[in-house]
Structure formats: C-alpha cells, structure tokens
Design a protein around this motif. Structure first.
Motif, mmCIF file in Angstrom:
data_model
loop_
_atom_site.group_PDB
_atom_site.id
_atom_site.type_symbol
_atom_site.label_atom_id
_atom_site.label_comp_id
_atom_site.label_asym_id
_atom_site.label_seq_id
_atom_site.Cartn_x
_atom_site.Cartn_y
_atom_site.Cartn_z
ATOM 1 N N PHE A 26 -9.935 2.595 9.936
ATOM 2 C CA PHE A 26 -10.896 2.594 8.832
ATOM 3 C C PHE A 26 -11.751 1.321 8.856
ATOM 4 N N ASP A 27 -11.108 0.189 9.104
ATOM 5 C CA ASP A 27 -11.826 -1.092 9.088
ATOM 6 C C ASP A 27 -12.881 -1.172 10.193
ATOM 7 N N GLN A 28 -12.590 -0.557 11.329
ATOM 8 C CA GLN A 28 -13.542 -0.585 12.436
ATOM 9 C C GLN A 28 -14.880 0.035 12.048
ATOM 10 N N LEU A 29 -14.829 1.028 11.163
ATOM 11 C CA LEU A 29 -16.057 1.693 10.702
ATOM 12 C C LEU A 29 -16.463 1.249 9.301
ATOM 13 N N LYS A 30 -15.784 0.183 8.812
ATOM 14 C CA LYS A 30 -16.050 -0.327 7.464
ATOM 15 C C LYS A 30 -15.973 0.804 6.436
ATOM 16 N N LEU A 31 -14.947 1.617 6.624
ATOM 17 C CA LEU A 31 -14.729 2.771 5.756
ATOM 18 C C LEU A 31 -13.664 2.435 4.714
ATOM 19 N N ASN A 32 -13.979 2.697 3.463
ATOM 20 C CA ASN A 32 -13.026 2.465 2.383
ATOM 21 C C ASN A 32 -12.536 3.817 1.875
ATOM 22 N N PRO A 33 -11.423 4.329 2.419
ATOM 23 C CA PRO A 33 -11.001 5.702 2.095
ATOM 24 C C PRO A 33 -10.565 5.823 0.638
ATOM 25 N N ARG A 34 -10.620 7.040 0.148
ATOM 26 C CA ARG A 34 -10.238 7.327 -1.232
ATOM 27 C C ARG A 34 -8.740 7.678 -1.257
ATOM 28 N N ILE A 35 -7.897 6.661 -1.471
ATOM 29 C CA ILE A 35 -6.448 6.859 -1.501
ATOM 30 C C ILE A 35 -6.027 7.126 -2.940
ATOM 31 N N ILE A 36 -5.498 8.312 -3.192
ATOM 32 C CA ILE A 36 -5.181 8.678 -4.570
ATOM 33 C C ILE A 36 -3.714 8.449 -4.924
ATOM 34 N N MET A 37 -2.864 8.249 -3.909
ATOM 35 C CA MET A 37 -1.454 7.978 -4.198
ATOM 36 C C MET A 37 -0.777 7.388 -2.975
ATOM 37 N N ARG A 38 0.187 6.490 -3.219
ATOM 38 C CA ARG A 38 1.087 5.999 -2.179
ATOM 39 C C ARG A 38 2.509 6.369 -2.601
ATOM 40 N N SER A 39 3.288 6.877 -1.663
ATOM 41 C CA SER A 39 4.634 7.342 -2.006
ATOM 42 C C SER A 39 5.569 7.144 -0.822
ATOM 43 N N SER A 40 6.860 7.048 -1.110
ATOM 44 C CA SER A 40 7.871 7.027 -0.049
ATOM 45 C C SER A 40 8.584 8.367 0.057
ATOM 46 N N GLN A 41 8.194 9.322 -0.795
ATOM 47 C CA GLN A 41 8.876 10.618 -0.838
ATOM 48 C C GLN A 41 8.046 11.693 -0.133
ATOM 49 N N LEU A 42 8.579 12.219 0.940
ATOM 50 C CA LEU A 42 7.853 13.203 1.735
ATOM 51 C C LEU A 42 7.523 14.455 0.930
ATOM 52 N N TYR A 43 8.509 15.012 0.234
ATOM 53 C CA TYR A 43 8.270 16.285 -0.453
ATOM 54 C C TYR A 43 7.333 16.115 -1.650
ATOM 55 N N THR A 44 7.357 14.943 -2.272
ATOM 56 C CA THR A 44 6.384 14.665 -3.335
ATOM 57 C C THR A 44 4.977 14.671 -2.753
ATOM 58 N N THR A 45 4.819 14.030 -1.614
ATOM 59 C CA THR A 45 3.522 13.988 -0.944
ATOM 60 C C THR A 45 3.032 15.392 -0.598
ATOM 61 N N LEU A 46 3.915 16.209 -0.047
ATOM 62 C CA LEU A 46 3.516 17.567 0.340
ATOM 63 C C LEU A 46 3.159 18.423 -0.872
ATOM 64 N N LYS A 47 3.851 18.231 -1.977
ATOM 65 C CA LYS A 47 3.525 18.976 -3.197
ATOM 66 C C LYS A 47 2.096 18.681 -3.660
ATOM 67 N N PHE A 48 1.681 17.427 -3.479
ATOM 68 C CA PHE A 48 0.344 17.050 -3.909
ATOM 69 C C PHE A 48 -0.743 17.723 -3.077
ATOM 70 N N ASN B 261 0.394 3.073 7.959
ATOM 71 C CA ASN B 261 -0.698 2.611 7.087
ATOM 72 C C ASN B 261 -1.568 1.592 7.802
ATOM 73 N N GLU B 262 -0.925 0.663 8.510
ATOM 74 C CA GLU B 262 -1.658 -0.391 9.211
ATOM 75 C C GLU B 262 -2.465 0.193 10.368
ATOM 76 N N LEU B 263 -1.883 1.154 11.080
ATOM 77 C CA LEU B 263 -2.603 1.798 12.178
ATOM 78 C C LEU B 263 -3.865 2.496 11.667
ATOM 79 N N LEU B 264 -3.729 3.204 10.550
ATOM 80 C CA LEU B 264 -4.878 3.903 9.973
ATOM 81 C C LEU B 264 -5.892 2.924 9.405
ATOM 82 N N LYS B 265 -5.394 1.869 8.762
ATOM 83 C CA LYS B 265 -6.295 0.865 8.186
ATOM 84 C C LYS B 265 -7.164 0.235 9.265
#
Length: 295
Positions: free
Chosen positions: A208-230, A201-205
C-alpha cells in the motif's frame, strides 16, 4: 546467590523496569528489588542505575546479566533433560497464528497426540510477531509463524509450507468475478485485517505504501470466523492463505498481482537446548505438512 534471584534480575534487565518485571513474574516489586540488592551486596557491585523509572545496566551489570542468562539457560536444560529421563515429560508450549489455529493446525496436533500420547502440549494463539518475541523470552518452546519478518534469522527454524496470500470475498462481492487483484483495486474497497502482531499486515502495508494508498480498514481482529462472518454480506474482504480456501468453498479467493508469497514455519530460540518432545514435534509437523499441504 539463588536461581530465583537470577530470574528476577534477568527479567528486570529485559523489561528495564521493576514494575514490569513484577507484573510478568507475579511477585511484588519489593521482592524483586530485595533480590537485586542482595546480589549487589553479595558481590559488592552495582548492577543498575536509574533513569526515572527506567533501569540502566552498569558495566558490571551487563557482564553479570550475560553470565546470569547462561546459568538460567543451563538450569532449564538440566531440568528438562532429567525430567525426561525420569519420564516426567515437561509440557510443550507452542504458539499458533489465528489463521491456522482453527483450520489446519488442529489436524496436525490431533495426529501428533495420537502418535505421542505421552507428550502434553499447551497452545497459545498469537500473531507471528508476538509469538517470536515469546520464543525469544522463553515463554514458548516453539511457534508456528509467518517467516517473512525482518528478524527471522535470529531464530532456528524450518519451513513447513509455502503459501500465497489471497483476497477472499463473498461470491456476491463486486470483485468476486475478477481473476486477480492489483493493489490499486483496493483503493475504494472495505478491508478486514488481522491484529497488529500479524506479519501479513506489514507485507500488505508495504504494498500500500509503495502506491501511497491509504486503504479503508473497517476492522482488525484475531478471530478468523468473526472476520469471515463480516464478509458474508458482500461489502468487504479479507486476506487468507491459499491452502485455507478449500475449507471455505462458499467464498471466492482472488490471487494478488504481483503475488505475495510467504513461508510458514516453526521457530525456536537459537542456541537453546531443544527438548526431545520439541524435536519430535518438529519432525512430525514437517512430515505431516509435506504429505498434506501442497507447496
């Protein structure tokens, strides 16, 4: 002076709070307070001053804390050493990241247990940031982590694999035909991220910050398969390591440009006694990964 008193005192020092120490140790607040008062009475010194609910070490308290930590460390080392000599191998506690816990790591662990059936392991799933904290606090013996974090040099470590972050989408996602993705491409896309204790997350942030980009994050999860289902419906994407993609051939992995390369490794507390079990696991994991992961 007892080891329990030192343990209570050191936990209160680290948390700067009697309340937090009692919650962590599962004992009552008066038990910790009495232990600290008994130490102060025994040596006729003041260990803490109070600033509201916040504890501050006195000069004598700081010196006592360093000595107490050393005593507890040597006590743990002695216990582990003689448990092993008596064939009572202590449980090996290992932290694992969500991205590896359901895919690659079970293969490593199963192979290790087949080779060392006498060693009992206990696994806990944590993001890399939290796992490092728990190693430092001696709640975990080892942790497999993303090593691209600012304080990694505080730990002993070895690298298991070199990975690259990929943007992963359903094959019906609008970006699925792209050969690579720049950070600008995420301006209007829906992203799924792992929880805040993840180094990626920090690497990606930072990108994003370098380009002053505020990405549209719709969910944060610790579950891999939940993430893939989405991401199945083709309306969003997530970030995974490149060596995970062969396990998920129904999805498309798109390289980032410029790439985000990361090292995955094992960490343990610097200066700590490393048990025979822990050393066996480190050596085994390094050998297994060198033979089974393309770096």
């Amino acid at each position: 002076m007892t080891l329990n008193q030192l343990k209570y005192f050191c936990t209160a020092c680290r948390t700067r709070s009697i309340t937090k120490a009692s919650e962590e140790l599962f004992v009552t607040q008066p038990t910790i307070s009495i232990a600290i008062k008994d130490l102060e009475a025994e040596f006729n010194i003041i260990l803490f001053t109070r600033n509201g609910n916040h504890l501050e070490l006195t000069s004598a308290g700081e010196t006592f804390y360093e000595k107490a930590k050393d005593l507890l460390k040597h006590s743990t080392e002695m216990q582990n050493e003689f448990l092993e000599l008596g064939n009572r191998v202590p449980v090996l506690k290992i932290g694992i990241p969500p991205m590896f816990s359901t895919i690659f790591f079970p293969e490593v662990l199963n192979a290790f247990e087949q080779n060392h059936p006498d060693i009992q392991t206990e696994l806990d799933e944590f993001g890399s940031v939290r796992a490092c904290d728990l190693v430092q606090d001696e709640k975990l013996d080892l942790a497999i982590v993303n090593m691209e974090q600012f304080n990694i040099d505080k730990f002993e470590s070895c690298i298991l694999a070199k990975e690259q972050l990929m943007y992963v989408v359903s094959k019906k996602h609008p970006m699925a035909k792209k050969k690579c993705m720049t950070i600008e491409d995420f301006r209007d896309d829906n992203l799924l991220m792992f929880n805040v204790d993840s180094v990626q997350n920090e690497l990606l942030k930072n990108r994003f910050d370098q380009l002053k980009l505020n990405p549209r994050i719709i969910m944060r999860s610790s579950q891999l398969y939940t993430t893939l289902k989405f991401i199945d419906n083709g309306s969003c994407g997530c970030f995974l390591f490149s060596d995970m993609l062969p396990h998920f051939k129904q999805y498309k992995g798109i390289p980032l440009e410029p790439p985000i390369d990361v090292n995955i490794g094992i960490v343990w507390k610097k200066g700590n006694f490393l048990s025979h079990s822990a050393q066996l696991f480190i050596d085994f994991a390094m050998q297994y990964c060198s033979e089974n992961i393309t770096t």
